[in-house]
Design an enzyme around this catalytic site. Structure first.
Site, mmCIF file in Angstrom:
data_model
loop_
_atom_site.group_PDB
_atom_site.id
_atom_site.type_symbol
_atom_site.label_atom_id
_atom_site.label_comp_id
_atom_site.label_asym_id
_atom_site.label_seq_id
_atom_site.Cartn_x
_atom_site.Cartn_y
_atom_site.Cartn_z
ATOM 1 N N ILE A 72 0.813 -1.217 0.000
ATOM 2 C CA ILE A 72 0.000 0.000 0.000
ATOM 3 C C ILE A 72 0.847 1.268 0.000
ATOM 4 C CG2 ILE A 72 -1.905 -1.121 1.198
ATOM 5 C CD1 ILE A 72 -1.077 0.454 3.671
ATOM 6 N N GLY A 73 2.166 1.110 0.085
ATOM 7 C CA GLY A 73 3.038 2.276 0.060
ATOM 8 C C GLY A 73 3.666 2.626 1.384
ATOM 9 N N THR A 77 6.395 1.537 2.708
ATOM 10 C CA THR A 77 7.838 1.737 2.623
ATOM 11 C C THR A 77 8.165 3.154 2.170
ATOM 12 O OG1 THR A 77 8.234 -0.612 2.175
ATOM 13 C CG2 THR A 77 9.965 0.929 1.530
ATOM 14 N N VAL A 78 7.408 3.654 1.199
ATOM 15 C CA VAL A 78 7.609 5.039 0.749
ATOM 16 C C VAL A 78 7.277 5.996 1.883
ATOM 17 C CG1 VAL A 78 6.821 6.810 -0.871
ATOM 18 C CG2 VAL A 78 7.194 4.457 -1.664
ATOM 19 N N LYS A 123 14.155 -2.157 9.215
ATOM 20 C CA LYS A 123 13.168 -3.165 8.814
ATOM 21 C C LYS A 123 13.624 -4.471 9.448
ATOM 22 C CE LYS A 123 10.092 -5.015 5.693
ATOM 23 N NZ LYS A 123 8.835 -4.504 5.154
ATOM 24 N N GLU A 131 9.819 -0.337 10.262
ATOM 25 C CA GLU A 131 8.776 -0.745 9.320
ATOM 26 C C GLU A 131 8.452 -2.226 9.495
ATOM 27 O OE1 GLU A 131 7.789 -1.193 4.559
ATOM 28 O OE2 GLU A 131 9.692 -0.283 5.172
ATOM 29 N N GLY A 132 7.174 -2.509 9.706
ATOM 30 C CA GLY A 132 6.731 -3.885 9.794
ATOM 31 C C GLY A 132 6.644 -4.537 8.424
ATOM 32 N N ALA A 133 6.318 -5.815 8.413
ATOM 33 C CA ALA A 133 6.153 -6.565 7.166
ATOM 34 C C ALA A 133 4.676 -6.868 6.967
ATOM 35 C CB ALA A 133 6.961 -7.856 7.228
ATOM 36 N N LEU A 180 3.332 9.236 -6.300
ATOM 37 C CA LEU A 180 4.270 10.146 -6.948
ATOM 38 C C LEU A 180 4.849 9.518 -8.211
ATOM 39 C CD1 LEU A 180 6.179 11.336 -3.748
ATOM 40 C CD2 LEU A 180 4.323 12.513 -4.941
#
Length: 204
Positions: free
Chosen positions: A13-14, A16-17, A32, A99-101, A185
């Site tokens: 869903i984005g 990571t960005v 991560k 950041e989770g997975a 983007l």
């Protein structure tokens, strides 16, 4: 050390960005803990390219698994046993963005869900959600699951095209702060992300 855990209502869903934008805006370290799938690259490499952070602020994963699958399955295929002790939050100077997975109910191992790991860390969570169809149900269920485990919610961040009603009703019903909406983007690069993040997202 202030810690923010970035998770999503689903995979792809984005988040990571969003994590790259958040880490860059805060001048944070990024981690991560479990990467499942590294072809052509992992999330760490994406964040390194987009965040503007120095290489020393991009921390190595505790587990870097080759198979793009749920961490428990990727670990089994790679012949790796994931241990809770190896997933302790790293100590850094300044903020840390983790950041989770996948989503909250993704199994990290045969006995541990991603949400259980968040509860163990006792750090506030930022929930990333799509703006489109289905997001009300997924978002409110995720908020309910976090609250059931007494996990603090720093806010919800929407990602995608504008949808005023979804962006209004989810924070209202879930009783969580809205951090704003990060648009898709194109092109996506460090400069575009930095500009969009500064204009669209309220830092927690």
């Amino acid at each position: 050390m202030s810690v923010f855990v970035v998770t999503g209502t689903d995979t792809d869903i984005g988040k990571t960005v969003f994590a790259a934008g958040l880490a860059g805006a805060l001048g944070a370290h990024y981690w991560k803990p479990v990467q499942a799938g590294i072809d052509p690259e992992g999330d760490k490499e994406c964040v390194a390219a987009l965040s503007g952070l120095p290489p020393s602020h991009i921390l190595p994963e505790a587990y870097r698994l080759t198979t793009p699958a749920s961490p428990h399955l990727a670990a089994r295929i790679d012949g790796v046993e994931i241990s809770l002790d190896a997933l302790a939050l790293p100590k850094v100077d300044g903020p840390l963005v983790v950041e989770g997975a996948g989503g909250l109910m993704v199994p990290v191992s045969e006995t541990l869900l991603m949400i259980d790991l968040f509860a163990h860390w006792r750090a506030p969570v930022i929930l990333c959600a799509r703006t489109g169809l289905g997001t009300i149900n997924h978002s409110l269920l995720s908020i309910e699951a976090l609250r059931a485990r007494d996990i603090a919610i720093a806010g919800i961040a929407f990602i995608g095209e504008p949808h005023a009603e979804n962006e209004r009703i989810i924070p209202a019903l879930g009783k969580v702060p809205s951090l704003g909406r990060l648009p898709h983007l194109d092109p996506l690069d460090a400069g575009a992300l930095r500009t969009a993040f500064a204009s669209s997202i309220r830092l927690p």
